[in-house]
Design an enzyme around this catalytic site. Structure first.
Site, PDB file in Angstrom:
ATOM      1  CB  CYS A  24      -0.894  -0.026   1.239  1.00  0.00           C
ATOM      2  SG  CYS A  24      -1.691   1.521   1.645  1.00  0.00           S
ATOM      3  CB  CYS A  27       0.503   1.710   4.105  1.00  0.00           C
ATOM      4  SG  CYS A  27      -1.255   1.347   4.106  1.00  0.00           S
TER       5      CYS A  27
END
Length: 101
Positions: A24, A27
């Protein structure tokens, strides 16, 4: 004077939980910011990182479906929810308002 053990003190510290997923990109962008803040406020804040692919029941419990998501707990209650990547200065401001003196 009352002496509080480190173990007890850790139990009452505010807790920042970083829900993230491998691969991600948002992230990965937020992770070093969260790590820096956790290091800076390590004596007043506990950081927990949860890989949502390995511990999917926890984000389900909190109805989380977008990542990264940060939950700030104080005395066992969620006091802040931050979804997505935000600037370091904004995150620090949010966290500081929940830290005890």
């Amino acid at each position: 004077m009352l002496y509080l053990s480190l173990k007890f003190r850790e139990l009452v510290l505010p807790v920042l939980v970083d829900f993230w997923a491998p691969g991600c990109q948002p992230c990965e962008m937020l992770s070093p910011i969260v790590d820096k803040i956790a290091t800076q406020y390590g004596d007043r804040l506990k950081l927990i990182k949860i890989n949502v692919e390995k511990s999917f029941s926890i984000p389900m419990h909190y109805n989380l479906d977008c990542f990264p998501t940060l939950l700030m707990f104080n005395t066992g209650q969620v006091v802040e929810k931050i979804v997505g990547t935000i600037p370091e200065a904004v995150l620090m401001k949010v966290i500081r308002k929940h830290l005890t003196a």
